[in-house]
Design an enzyme around this catalytic site. Structure first.
Site, short mmCIF file in Angstrom:
data_model
loop_
_atom_site.label_atom_id
_atom_site.label_comp_id
_atom_site.label_asym_id
_atom_site.label_seq_id
_atom_site.Cartn_x
_atom_site.Cartn_y
_atom_site.Cartn_z
N HIS A 1 -26.01 -36.60 -0.19
CA HIS A 1 -25.92 -35.55 -1.25
C HIS A 1 -27.00 -34.42 -0.42
O HIS A 1 -28.01 -34.15 -0.95
CB HIS A 1 -26.90 -36.27 -2.42
N GLN B 1 -28.89 -31.75 -3.00
CA GLN B 1 -30.21 -32.34 -3.76
C GLN B 1 -31.27 -32.33 -2.58
O GLN B 1 -32.38 -31.81 -2.90
CB GLN B 1 -29.95 -33.77 -4.19
N CYS C 1 -34.47 -37.41 -7.80
CA CYS C 1 -33.42 -36.53 -7.90
C CYS C 1 -32.79 -36.48 -9.42
O CYS C 1 -32.16 -35.39 -9.65
CB CYS C 1 -32.16 -36.91 -6.80
N ARG D 1 -17.62 -32.84 -5.89
CA ARG D 1 -18.52 -34.28 -5.89
C ARG D 1 -17.30 -35.38 -6.14
O ARG D 1 -16.48 -35.20 -6.98
CB ARG D 1 -19.31 -34.20 -6.93
N ASP E 1 -34.85 -43.39 -6.12
CA ASP E 1 -33.49 -43.02 -7.01
C ASP E 1 -33.15 -44.43 -7.50
O ASP E 1 -33.90 -45.57 -7.53
CB ASP E 1 -32.65 -42.81 -5.86
N ARG F 1 -32.71 -26.84 -7.76
CA ARG F 1 -31.35 -26.93 -7.67
C ARG F 1 -30.45 -25.69 -7.71
O ARG F 1 -29.72 -25.36 -6.95
CB ARG F 1 -30.76 -28.17 -8.58
N1 CP Z 1 -29.49 -35.18 -8.97
C1 CP Z 1 -28.09 -34.85 -9.16
O1 CP Z 1 -27.31 -34.50 -8.43
O2 CP Z 1 -27.78 -34.79 -10.51
P1 CP Z 1 -26.58 -34.61 -11.34
O3 CP Z 1 -25.81 -36.36 -11.00
O4 CP Z 1 -26.93 -34.60 -12.66
O5 CP Z 1 -25.63 -33.75 -10.69
#
Ligand code: CP
Length: 257
Positions: free
Chosen positions: A85, A88, A215, A58, A175, A243
């Site tokens: 992403h 997600q 998300c 990430r 979001d 997830r």
């Molecule tokens: N939605 C998501 O990726 O959550 P986090 O940032 O907590 O990993």
């Protein structure tokens, strides 16, 4: 698992998922490994490939994930970049399948920032062919190349009017207005996104059986009201749970024997 940004869901679902499958995950904050001191990603990729069976990262710049994948000899998973992403959105389309039986003939609405999640929805629409309507303020549209790719393979539109996107939608999702790394723009973004809150009036324009997705993390009172995210049409907790299932499917597919 290399993290240059914070995470709850991605970190814990990958870590628990690996454990449940009989494996093990290592949490590496990019600040604590040599990447944070300038070691090239190409060198990191070649070294980690000698130790592990896969790398999840990430980070901010999508080019870093591509560089890692170019030099690694093990699978590399994008756990979120500023561009997209994918983990997600895999969980999100799985949630649509779970609650609506599939995505054929479904209209998905996106309300708010044309951010990495909006881009991920464009990627999903490109592959799966569902209708996607994005409502984004001027200057906050999704990635142009991803939009053009989706337009060529499905029914996709961008509008500045949330009502146009949500009308008859089977899935409504949004979001936060300021993503990770944009905290300094939060006030300006709150002004730019006025009128883009998903509230019960907006939800009433959707299909009566529409579900609401987010998300997470969420800012109640900004991109969504509490009565929507905590209300009967919300599926955000199933979405978050998914997830874990999707991460396990990814690990099994990419690293399973
Ligand atoms: N939605 C998501 O990726 O959550 P986090 O940032 O907590 O990993």
């Amino acid at each position: 698992m290399i993290f240059a940004k914070s995470s709850t869901r991605t970190r814990v679902s990958f870590e628990v998922g690996a454990y449940q499958l009989g494996g093990r995950a290592l949490f590496l904050s990019s600040k604590d490994i040599q990447i944070g001191r300038g070691e090239p990603i190409s060198d990191t990729a070649r070294v980690l490939s000698r130790y592990v069976d896969g790398i999840m990262i990430r980070t901010f710049d999508h080019a870093e994930v591509e560089e890692l994948a170019r030099f690694a000899t093990v699978p590399v998973i994008n756990g979120l970049t500023d561009l997209t992403h994918p983990c997600q959105v895999l969980a999100d389309v799985f949630t649509i399948k779970e609650h609506l039986g599939g995505w054929d003939g479904k209209r998905v609405a996106w309300v708010g920032d044309g951010n990495n999640m909006a881009n991920a929805w464009l990627e999903a629409a490109t592959v799966l062919g569902f209708e996607l309507r994005l409502a984004c303020p001027e200057g906050f549209e999704p990635n142009h190349a991803k939009f053009e790719a989706a337009k060529n393979s499905g029914c996709v539109m961008v509008t500045e009017v949330p009502e146009e996107a949500v009308e008859g939608a089977h899935v409504v999702n949004t979001d936060v207005w300021a993503s990770m790394g944009q905290e300094g723009e939060a006030e300006a973004r709150r002004n730019a996104f006025k009128g883009y809150t998903v509230d019960s009036d907006l939800m009433r324009l959707a299909d009566p059986k529409a579900i609401f997705l987010h998300c997470l993390p969420a800012h109640r009172g900004e991109e969504v009201t509490a009565d929507v995210i905590d209300g009967p049409q919300s599926r955000v907790w199933d979405e978050a749970e998914n997830r874990l299932h999707v991460q396990k499917a990814l690990l099994a597919t990419l690293m399973g024997s």
